[in-house]
Design a protein around this motif. Structure first.
Motif, PDB file in Angstrom:
ATOM      1  N   GLU A 153       4.620  -0.538   8.137  1.00  0.00           N
ATOM      2  CA  GLU A 153       4.285  -2.253   8.550  1.00  0.00           C
ATOM      3  C   GLU A 153       2.838  -1.582  10.028  1.00  0.00           C
ATOM      4  O   GLU A 153       1.889  -2.170  10.409  1.00  0.00           O
ATOM      5  CB  GLU A 153       4.842  -3.235   9.101  1.00  0.00           C
ATOM      6  N   SER A 154       3.759  -1.618  11.209  1.00  0.00           N
ATOM      7  CA  SER A 154       3.000  -1.474  12.044  1.00  0.00           C
ATOM      8  C   SER A 154       1.839  -0.427  12.124  1.00  0.00           C
ATOM      9  O   SER A 154       1.374  -0.193  12.904  1.00  0.00           O
ATOM     10  CB  SER A 154       4.409  -1.060  12.648  1.00  0.00           C
ATOM     11  N   PRO A 163       3.668   7.967  -3.498  1.00  0.00           N
ATOM     12  CA  PRO A 163       3.531   6.395  -2.743  1.00  0.00           C
ATOM     13  C   PRO A 163       5.493   5.901  -2.610  1.00  0.00           C
ATOM     14  O   PRO A 163       5.370   5.169  -1.527  1.00  0.00           O
ATOM     15  CB  PRO A 163       2.807   5.749  -3.302  1.00  0.00           C
ATOM     16  N   THR A 164       5.999   6.571  -4.103  1.00  0.00           N
ATOM     17  CA  THR A 164       7.538   5.835  -3.459  1.00  0.00           C
ATOM     18  C   THR A 164       8.540   6.692  -3.241  1.00  0.00           C
ATOM     19  O   THR A 164       9.793   6.295  -2.877  1.00  0.00           O
ATOM     20  CB  THR A 164       7.888   5.170  -5.579  1.00  0.00           C
ATOM     21  N   GLY A 212      -0.605  -3.339  -3.869  1.00  0.00           N
ATOM     22  CA  GLY A 212      -0.569  -3.111  -5.171  1.00  0.00           C
ATOM     23  C   GLY A 212       0.722  -1.692  -5.613  1.00  0.00           C
ATOM     24  O   GLY A 212       0.130  -1.424  -6.472  1.00  0.00           O
ATOM     25  N   PHE A 213       1.036  -0.992  -4.578  1.00  0.00           N
ATOM     26  CA  PHE A 213       2.078  -0.531  -4.068  1.00  0.00           C
ATOM     27  C   PHE A 213       3.663  -0.394  -3.922  1.00  0.00           C
ATOM     28  O   PHE A 213       4.045  -0.162  -4.141  1.00  0.00           O
ATOM     29  CB  PHE A 213       1.745   0.357  -3.108  1.00  0.00           C
ATOM     30  N   ALA A 214       3.308  -2.058  -3.792  1.00  0.00           N
ATOM     31  CA  ALA A 214       4.725  -2.708  -3.606  1.00  0.00           C
ATOM     32  C   ALA A 214       5.250  -2.717  -4.947  1.00  0.00           C
ATOM     33  O   ALA A 214       7.213  -2.893  -4.675  1.00  0.00           O
ATOM     34  CB  ALA A 214       5.279  -4.344  -3.006  1.00  0.00           C
ATOM     35  N   THR A 215       4.856  -2.890  -6.500  1.00  0.00           N
ATOM     36  CA  THR A 215       5.578  -3.465  -7.436  1.00  0.00           C
ATOM     37  C   THR A 215       4.966  -2.727  -8.362  1.00  0.00           C
ATOM     38  O   THR A 215       3.990  -1.547  -7.933  1.00  0.00           O
ATOM     39  CB  THR A 215       6.080  -4.539  -8.618  1.00  0.00           C
ATOM     40  N   SER A 216       5.557  -1.486  -9.452  1.00  0.00           N
ATOM     41  CA  SER A 216       5.137  -1.232 -10.873  1.00  0.00           C
ATOM     42  C   SER A 216       4.292  -2.193 -11.422  1.00  0.00           C
ATOM     43  O   SER A 216       3.223  -1.298 -11.895  1.00  0.00           O
ATOM     44  CB  SER A 216       5.947  -0.872 -11.425  1.00  0.00           C
ATOM     45  N   THR A 266       1.762   1.509   1.650  1.00  0.00           N
ATOM     46  CA  THR A 266       2.803   2.374   0.768  1.00  0.00           C
ATOM     47  C   THR A 266       4.134   1.934   0.599  1.00  0.00           C
ATOM     48  O   THR A 266       3.968   1.473   2.112  1.00  0.00           O
ATOM     49  CB  THR A 266       2.409   3.443   0.040  1.00  0.00           C
ATOM     50  N   GLN A 267       5.388   2.083   0.343  1.00  0.00           N
ATOM     51  CA  GLN A 267       6.936   2.030   0.438  1.00  0.00           C
ATOM     52  C   GLN A 267       7.277   3.142   0.862  1.00  0.00           C
ATOM     53  O   GLN A 267       8.887   3.038   0.887  1.00  0.00           O
ATOM     54  CB  GLN A 267       7.389   1.546  -0.892  1.00  0.00           C
ATOM     55  N   GLU A 268       6.482   4.143   1.134  1.00  0.00           N
ATOM     56  CA  GLU A 268       7.645   5.505   1.037  1.00  0.00           C
ATOM     57  C   GLU A 268       8.436   5.837   2.584  1.00  0.00           C
ATOM     58  O   GLU A 268       9.438   6.705   2.970  1.00  0.00           O
ATOM     59  CB  GLU A 268       7.102   6.415   1.228  1.00  0.00           C
TER      60      GLU A 268
END
Length: 401
Positions: A103-104, A141-142, A281-285, A109-111
Motif C-alpha cells: 500500500e505504501s 504475484p501471490t 486485478g490481482f486481489a482475486t483469482s 499485487t498481494q505478495e
C-alpha cells in the motif's frame, strides 16, 4: 410450574421464576444452578421444552478431571511438538504476518506478507533451509516475499543452543546466495510454564482422542473446556510473543514495534528499490490481472502500444494500462507515444537494465528477470515481465536482445 400453567420459558425467565418460587436471590440461584449443571452434572437445560431436567446417570466434574489427568499422562513432549506443527495455525491463532508495504509503495499485487511455517527444535534447521529455498523460488504475484517460522521451545530446552542453530543456518544460507540479509524471520515461543503444551494436548484429546462414549458421558463439560483451552492458548501465545524471542536473517538487532511494523521494516531494508505497480486485478483469482499483464507485455514487445492501441483495447485493459504506463511509470505521453520511464525509481531500474545489456551483450533476459525479482527490487513475474517488455519494445533497445 406445570400445575400453575406456566408456558415454555427461556432459561433466563425460568431462573427468575425459580428465584421467586424458592425465595432465593437471583444471583444465588444462578450460582446453584451452575453448580448443579457444570460441577455436579445433575441437571441440564432443555431448550426444546424450556425446562431443567434431572440427569439420572450424571457424571461429576471430579470424574471428568480424573479422566482428563489419565489421558494427559499419555501425551509425550514429542507428541506436543508434533501437535504444534500440525495445529499451530488453527488452535493458537498463529498465522501469516501482513504488512503495509504494498500500500505504501502503490503496489497492487498481494505478495508483501510473511508466510507462516511451524517447527520445533529438532527440525528447525531443515525448516529454515526449506523456507530459504521457497523464498528464492517465489516469483508469482501471490508468492510471499517473506517467511516467518514459529518455533515451539519446550521449557527444558536451552535458548543458547537454539540461537546457535538459527544463526549458523542463517549464515550458511546467506553465503550460498551471496546475500547479507533475507526476509526470513524466526519467532520463538518459549513454553516456560508448559501452558502451551497442556492446552494443545487437551484440545487434541477433546477433538481427536475422545471416544463417543466419553464424549456423551462428559458432554456438559467438554464445550466449556474446549473454549477455556482455546482462550488459554491464544493468551499464552501472546505472552510468549511479547518476550520477543526473534531472529531475522542477517540482522544483529531486531527492529522495534509490533510484528506488522517489524514486517514493514524488514521489507523496506531488503527491498529499498521496489517500484510502483498500480495494476488492478490481482486481489482475486477472477480479477484478470495476470492475463491483462501478459497481453500488455506481448504488445509492448511487438511495438504495438501507443495511443491508438490503447483506444482499441477493452475498457478494463485500457484503464489498467493507462494507470500503470501513464500515471505510474510515466512512459506514455499525452500524444500516445511511448517513451523511456520518467518516474525516478522506475527510470533508475530501466537505465540499469539497458546499461547491463549494453555492457554485457551476453547477459540473457532470464538473468535480468531473476535480478528484478531478487532484492533490492522485489518484482514478480507480472511486473518484471512488463518492465522487460518495455525495454525490448523501446525506441532503442539494447542490441542482441
Amino acid at each position: 410450574l406445570e400445575k400453575i400453567r406456566v408456558g415454555k420459558q427461556t432459561q433466563d425467565n425460568m431462573n427468575y421464576l425459580l428465584s421467586e418460587a424458592t425465595t432465593l436471590p437471583l444471583t444465588m440461584l444462578s450460582k446453584a444452578v451452575t453448580s448443579l449443571s457444570q460441577d455436579v452434572g445433575a441437571i441440564e437445560w432443555n431448550s426444546d421444552f424450556g425446562q431443567y431436567e434431572l440427569i439420572a446417570d450424571a457424571s461429576t466434574r471430579g470424574q471428568f478431571q480424573q479422566w482428563l489427568r489419565k489421558q494427559e499422562a499419555k501425551i509425550t513432549p514429542d507428541a506436543v511438538q508434533d501437535l504444534f506443527v500440525r495445529y499451530g495455525a488453527v488452535n493458537m491463532g498463529l498465522s501469516n504476518i501482513n504488512s503495509d508495504f504494498a500500500e505504501s509503495n502503490d503496489i497492487s499485487t498481494q505478495e508483501w506478507y510473511f508466510d507462516a511455517h511451524f517447527a520445533y527444535t529438532k527440525i528447525l534447521k531443515k525448516i529454515i533451509q526449506r523456507v530459504f529455498q521457497e523464498w528464492e523460488q517465489a516469483i508469482l504475484p501471490t508468492d510471499a516475499k517473506g517467511k516467518v517460522i514459529y518455533v515451539y521451545i519446550h521449557s527444558d530446552e536451552n535458548i543458547e543452543g537454539i540461537d546457535e542453530i538459527i544463526n549458523t543456518t542463517f549464515k550458511e544460507e546467506l553465503i550460498k546466495r551471496n546475500l547479507l540479509v533475507a526476509p526470513i524471520w524466526v519467532v520463538g515461543l518459549f513454553d516456560e510454564n508448559e501452558y502451551l503444551a497442556t492446552h494443545l494436548g487437551r484440545l487434541h484429546l477433546y477433538s481427536d482422542q475422545m471416544s463417543s462414549d466419553d464424549r456423551e458421558k462428559f458432554r456438559r463439560f467438554v464445550p466449556e473446556e474446549i473454549e477455556r483451552s482455546q482462550f488459554a492458548l491464544k493468551d499464552n501465545v501472546n505472552v510468549a510473543i511479547k518476550k520477543r524471542q526473534f531472529w531475522i536473517s542477517g540482522y544483529e538487532s531486531i527492529p522495534l514495534g509490533r510484528m506488522k511494523i517489524i514486517a514493514n521494516t524488514i521489507f523496506k531494508v531488503i527491498y529499498p528499490d521496489a517500484i510502483r505497480f498500480p495494476f488492478d486485478g490481482f486481489a482475486t483469482s477472477s480479477g484478470g490481472g495476470p492475463g491483462d499483464c501478459t497481453q500488455l507485455t506481448r504488445s509492448l514487445i511487438a511495438h504495438q502500444v501507443d495511443g491508438s492501441w490503447m483506444q482499441a483495447q477493452p475498457k478494463r485493459l485500457q484503464n489498467r494500462a493507462s494507470t500503470l504506463l501513464a500515471k505510474g511509470w510515466k512512459v506514455l505521453n499525452r500524444d500516445g507515444s511511448l517513451v523511456d520511464p520518467i518516474e525516478p525509481k522506475v527510470k533508475t531500474i530501466f537505465d540499469w537494465l539497458q546499461q547491463a545489456h549494453q555492457e554485457n551483450p551476453e547477459q540473457t533476459l532470464l538473468e535480468s528477470y531473476k535480478a528484478l525479482i531478487a532484492p533490492p527490487y522485489g518484482m514478480n513475474t507480472s511486473s518484471a515481465g512488463l518492465l522487460l517488455g518495455l525495454m525490448i519494445g523501446s525506441e532503442s533497445p539494447p542490441k542482441r536482445l
